[in-house]
Design an enzyme around this catalytic site. Sequence first.
Site, PDB file in Angstrom:
ATOM      1  N   LEU A 206       0.814  -1.217   0.000  1.00 59.59           N
ATOM      2  CA  LEU A 206       0.000   0.000   0.000  1.00 59.59           C
ATOM      3  C   LEU A 206       0.845   1.263   0.000  1.00 59.59           C
ATOM      4  O   LEU A 206       0.351   2.348  -0.340  1.00 59.59           O
ATOM      5  CB  LEU A 206      -0.901   0.028   1.243  1.00 59.59           C
ATOM      6  CG  LEU A 206      -1.838  -1.163   1.444  1.00 59.59           C
ATOM      7  CD1 LEU A 206      -2.497  -1.078   2.817  1.00 59.59           C
ATOM      8  CD2 LEU A 206      -2.891  -1.207   0.355  1.00 59.59           C
TER       9      LEU A 206
ATOM     10  N   TYR B 133       2.250  11.137 -11.448  1.00 60.12           N
ATOM     11  CA  TYR B 133       1.730  10.149 -10.506  1.00 60.12           C
ATOM     12  C   TYR B 133       1.297   8.884 -11.244  1.00 60.12           C
ATOM     13  O   TYR B 133       1.661   7.761 -10.856  1.00 60.12           O
ATOM     14  CB  TYR B 133       0.548  10.730  -9.726  1.00 60.12           C
ATOM     15  CG  TYR B 133      -0.116   9.746  -8.801  1.00 60.12           C
ATOM     16  CD1 TYR B 133       0.558   9.184  -7.731  1.00 60.12           C
ATOM     17  CD2 TYR B 133      -1.451   9.374  -9.002  1.00 60.12           C
ATOM     18  CE1 TYR B 133      -0.050   8.280  -6.877  1.00 60.12           C
ATOM     19  CE2 TYR B 133      -2.079   8.471  -8.149  1.00 60.12           C
ATOM     20  CZ  TYR B 133      -1.375   7.930  -7.088  1.00 60.12           C
ATOM     21  OH  TYR B 133      -1.991   7.030  -6.254  1.00 60.12           O
TER      22      TYR B 133
ATOM     23  N   ASN C 286     -10.982   6.614  -6.122  1.00 60.65           N
ATOM     24  CA  ASN C 286     -10.921   7.332  -4.849  1.00 60.65           C
ATOM     25  C   ASN C 286     -11.477   6.451  -3.731  1.00 60.65           C
ATOM     26  O   ASN C 286     -12.600   5.955  -3.827  1.00 60.65           O
ATOM     27  CB  ASN C 286     -11.737   8.628  -4.925  1.00 60.65           C
ATOM     28  CG  ASN C 286     -11.166   9.598  -5.929  1.00 60.65           C
ATOM     29  OD1 ASN C 286     -10.014  10.004  -5.829  1.00 60.65           O
ATOM     30  ND2 ASN C 286     -11.954   9.951  -6.929  1.00 60.65           N
TER      31      ASN C 286
ATOM     32  N   PRO D  44     -46.851   7.747  38.861  1.00 56.80           N
ATOM     33  CA  PRO D  44     -47.813   6.763  39.380  1.00 56.80           C
ATOM     34  C   PRO D  44     -49.251   7.269  39.294  1.00 56.80           C
ATOM     35  O   PRO D  44     -49.548   8.417  39.652  1.00 56.80           O
ATOM     36  CB  PRO D  44     -47.372   6.572  40.831  1.00 56.80           C
ATOM     37  CG  PRO D  44     -45.909   6.852  40.805  1.00 56.80           C
ATOM     38  CD  PRO D  44     -45.740   7.965  39.806  1.00 56.80           C
ATOM     39  N   GLY D  45     -50.146   6.425  38.769  1.00 53.71           N
ATOM     40  CA  GLY D  45     -51.561   6.766  38.661  1.00 53.71           C
ATOM     41  C   GLY D  45     -51.924   7.616  37.474  1.00 53.71           C
ATOM     42  O   GLY D  45     -53.115   7.836  37.200  1.00 53.71           O
ATOM     43  N   VAL D  46     -50.941   8.112  36.719  1.00 57.05           N
ATOM     44  CA  VAL D  46     -51.206   9.003  35.584  1.00 57.05           C
ATOM     45  C   VAL D  46     -51.649   8.190  34.375  1.00 57.05           C
ATOM     46  O   VAL D  46     -51.112   7.120  34.082  1.00 57.05           O
ATOM     47  CB  VAL D  46     -49.954   9.835  35.243  1.00 57.05           C
ATOM     48  CG1 VAL D  46     -50.089  10.501  33.874  1.00 57.05           C
ATOM     49  CG2 VAL D  46     -49.702  10.878  36.317  1.00 57.05           C
TER      50      VAL D  46
END
Length: 368
Positions: free
Chosen positions: A53, A103, A132, A280-282
């Site tokens: 690489l 290159y 790429n 609670p209870g709602v």
Amino acid sequence: MRVLVTGSRGFVGKNLAVRLGELAGFDVLRFNRDDALSELVDKVHQADAIVHLAGENRPKDEADFDKGNAELTKTLCAAVRASGRNIPIILASSTQAELSNPYGRSKRAAEQAVEQLAADTGNSAVIYRLPNVFGKWCKPNYNSVVATFCHNIANDLPILVNDPSTSLRLVYVDDVVTEFLRTLGAIGNGVRRCEVTPAYSITLGELAAQINAFKNCRTSLISEHVGTGLVRALYATYVSYLPPTKFAYDLPYFGDERGVFVEMLKTPDSGQFSFFTAYPGVTRGEHYHHSKTEKFLVIKGSARFGFRNVVTNEICELFTSGDKPQVVDTVPGWAHNITNMGTDEMVVMLWSNEIFDHEHPDTINCKV
């Protein structure tokens, strides 16, 4: 298998070395820019296979193209030749090898060195002309526009789009590494040319828009289609450039005397995810829908779900709790509510099949 990875501190090299380290039966030998060429020769003699690489793609001096690509590969091939063994080579070349620029010529010369080694000795080799490559750990502001856009947008920096119509051909680094691993397991004889798949095409303008959309989803809460293909790979890449200070973000929070309600995530075509609490209870809910459907999962506490058919007045009730994970569906045409039957705050996860539309909520208040 002892695999020599040249350029193991580079972008693709890091990803490959990490993946090899996850697998049993592989030992990674590393060669990098700061190592002496004598070390390369020593490691070639230890290697069972080589993934080459290392190279130059943006040197200060054009002469370094030839030195870092052609000459280094020739040195590598000479070491393989001197070993007297067949040491399979995977060469990461570039699609630029088809072009007559410094290159491209240097990458083509590297290919020719590997081809000559194979012709002279029968050494196995596979050559990849990569387009790429993008993914995590790629250096921004270097040679990957994907890395640059992801880094800058993730860090609130500007990006420059000179020509939005410019077309890019991309491969994802995970796919590159997967392909290299597949080849290591069945490299064959002689020289072969292979490609990494899938390869993606996108314009520069589309790329910028997509990455900006990733950033915006934290405020809109609407996710992009990040589950498959190019968008999945781009999203994984984008979030990899988030600094640790941005790993978390706040969500809208609505609270009243019943508890709290928080929206977490919305999707373009598969609804939204939220959670709510109840003291609670709602009792919460007391409405019905014509088309909207929901799924409730109590993850803490105990709940009673009440249902009433708004036409027939048929009623039913269900009880569930966080002790036994169970999804409860709401059904169109049935008024429904949920009551906290326990003594502690109840926490409920909620999925709705559509994003809540304030103009057309499809939520009709109705007592159960």
